[in-house]
Design a protein around this motif. Structure first.
Motif, short mmCIF file in Angstrom:
data_model
loop_
_atom_site.label_atom_id
_atom_site.label_comp_id
_atom_site.label_asym_id
_atom_site.label_seq_id
_atom_site.Cartn_x
_atom_site.Cartn_y
_atom_site.Cartn_z
N ALA A 63 -6.79 4.49 -6.71
CA ALA A 63 -7.88 4.82 -5.81
C ALA A 63 -7.44 6.19 -4.65
O ALA A 63 -7.03 6.39 -4.88
CB ALA A 63 -9.28 3.97 -5.95
N ASP A 64 -9.31 6.75 -5.30
CA ASP A 64 -8.82 7.63 -3.78
C ASP A 64 -9.06 7.34 -2.62
O ASP A 64 -9.11 7.91 -1.67
CB ASP A 64 -9.84 8.68 -4.46
N LEU A 120 0.77 -0.55 -0.18
CA LEU A 120 0.28 0.07 0.31
C LEU A 120 0.73 1.49 0.06
O LEU A 120 1.23 1.04 0.92
CB LEU A 120 -1.31 -0.17 1.32
N LYS A 121 1.00 2.16 -1.69
CA LYS A 121 1.72 3.12 -1.11
C LYS A 121 0.78 4.39 -1.43
O LYS A 121 -0.20 4.38 -1.96
CB LYS A 121 2.54 3.13 -2.10
N LEU A 122 1.21 5.41 -1.26
CA LEU A 122 0.77 7.00 -1.27
C LEU A 122 1.61 7.45 -2.16
O LEU A 122 2.63 7.27 -2.24
CB LEU A 122 1.34 8.35 -0.47
N ASP A 123 1.18 7.86 -3.85
CA ASP A 123 2.39 8.70 -4.95
C ASP A 123 1.83 10.10 -4.75
O ASP A 123 0.78 10.69 -4.36
CB ASP A 123 1.19 7.85 -5.98
N LYS A 124 2.45 10.32 -4.95
CA LYS A 124 2.85 12.18 -4.72
C LYS A 124 2.11 12.79 -5.71
O LYS A 124 2.78 14.00 -6.44
CB LYS A 124 3.89 12.23 -4.63
N PHE A 125 1.18 12.24 -6.59
CA PHE A 125 0.09 13.10 -7.23
C PHE A 125 -0.64 14.26 -6.74
O PHE A 125 -0.95 13.52 -5.36
CB PHE A 125 -0.26 11.54 -8.33
N ASP A 126 -0.84 15.43 -7.34
CA ASP A 126 -2.26 15.84 -6.89
C ASP A 126 -3.30 15.58 -7.10
O ASP A 126 -4.70 16.56 -6.01
CB ASP A 126 -1.58 17.48 -7.60
N ASN A 127 -4.04 14.60 -7.69
CA ASN A 127 -4.95 14.29 -8.07
C ASN A 127 -5.56 13.41 -7.01
O ASN A 127 -4.84 12.61 -5.78
CB ASN A 127 -4.94 13.52 -9.03
N LYS A 128 -7.32 13.09 -6.98
CA LYS A 128 -7.24 12.57 -5.26
C LYS A 128 -6.57 10.84 -5.46
O LYS A 128 -6.79 10.57 -4.26
CB LYS A 128 -8.86 12.58 -5.78
N VAL A 156 -7.96 -1.85 -3.22
CA VAL A 156 -7.46 -3.35 -2.39
C VAL A 156 -8.53 -4.09 -2.93
O VAL A 156 -8.98 -5.31 -4.29
CB VAL A 156 -7.66 -3.86 -0.64
N THR A 157 -9.89 -2.60 -3.45
CA THR A 157 -11.21 -4.11 -3.98
C THR A 157 -11.16 -4.65 -5.63
O THR A 157 -11.34 -5.64 -6.08
CB THR A 157 -11.83 -3.69 -4.17
N LEU A 158 -10.38 -3.21 -6.34
CA LEU A 158 -10.14 -2.80 -7.66
C LEU A 158 -8.72 -4.84 -7.80
O LEU A 158 -8.81 -4.67 -8.63
CB LEU A 158 -9.51 -2.24 -7.43
N SER A 159 -7.80 -4.66 -7.12
CA SER A 159 -6.61 -4.90 -7.20
C SER A 159 -6.88 -6.65 -6.96
O SER A 159 -6.77 -7.45 -7.60
CB SER A 159 -5.53 -5.00 -6.30
N ASN A 195 -4.27 9.02 -5.09
CA ASN A 195 -2.88 8.82 -5.08
C ASN A 195 -2.77 7.89 -3.90
O ASN A 195 -1.66 7.04 -3.40
CB ASN A 195 -2.24 10.20 -4.04
N LYS A 196 -4.17 7.01 -3.30
CA LYS A 196 -3.59 5.64 -2.96
C LYS A 196 -3.35 4.31 -3.94
O LYS A 196 -4.35 4.29 -4.91
CB LYS A 196 -4.96 4.99 -2.37
N VAL A 197 -2.05 3.56 -4.39
CA VAL A 197 -2.28 2.82 -4.82
C VAL A 197 -2.16 1.00 -3.76
O VAL A 197 -1.34 0.79 -2.96
CB VAL A 197 -0.52 2.22 -4.96
N CYS A 198 -2.63 0.81 -4.31
CA CYS A 198 -2.68 -0.66 -4.26
C CYS A 198 -1.98 -2.07 -4.96
O CYS A 198 -2.21 -2.27 -5.77
CB CYS A 198 -3.80 -1.35 -3.22
N GLU A 199 -0.97 -2.47 -4.50
CA GLU A 199 -0.06 -3.30 -5.29
C GLU A 199 -0.24 -4.83 -4.53
O GLU A 199 0.21 -4.83 -3.69
CB GLU A 199 1.18 -3.18 -5.67
#
Length: 95
Positions: free
Chosen positions: A71-72, A41-49, A78-81, A51-55
């Motif tokens: 996702a936001d 679970l990571k936080l991207d440094k994008f300015d948009n909503k 997690v659900t999408l992954s 910015n939450k990443v699940c791999e």
């Protein structure tokens, strides 16, 4: 199945890790050959909503499956992954 959750650069609440375990362990109903699942679970440094990443990497004998979603919220990512991995597992079983 062993589930490993990694959250670099932030501390995840217990409710989030419980949510992840609950959803990832549902993959085991599709295949009893899953050895391990590793969740990042990571936080991207994008300015948009979104910015939450699940791999998620799922280890199977002779093969690994992988899904990554933005996702936001972490719960949505997690659900999408997990949904993407369900499709991959179904194709892997029929291959």
């Amino acid at each position: 199945m062993k589930t490993i959750i990694e959250t670099p650069n932030f501390n995840a609440k217990d409710s989030l890790t419980d949510f992840v375990k609950l959803h990832v362990e549902k993959l085991e109903t599709l295949s009893d050959q899953i050895v391990e699942s590793r969740v990042f679970l990571k936080l991207d440094k994008f300015d948009n909503k979104e910015n939450k990443v699940c791999e998620i990497k799922v280890s199977l004998p002779g093969n690994d499956l992988f899904a990554s979603k933005h996702a936001d919220s972490f719960e949505e990512a997690v659900t999408l992954s997990v949904d993407a991995l369900k499709h991959q597992l179904k194709r892997w079983k029929h291959a």
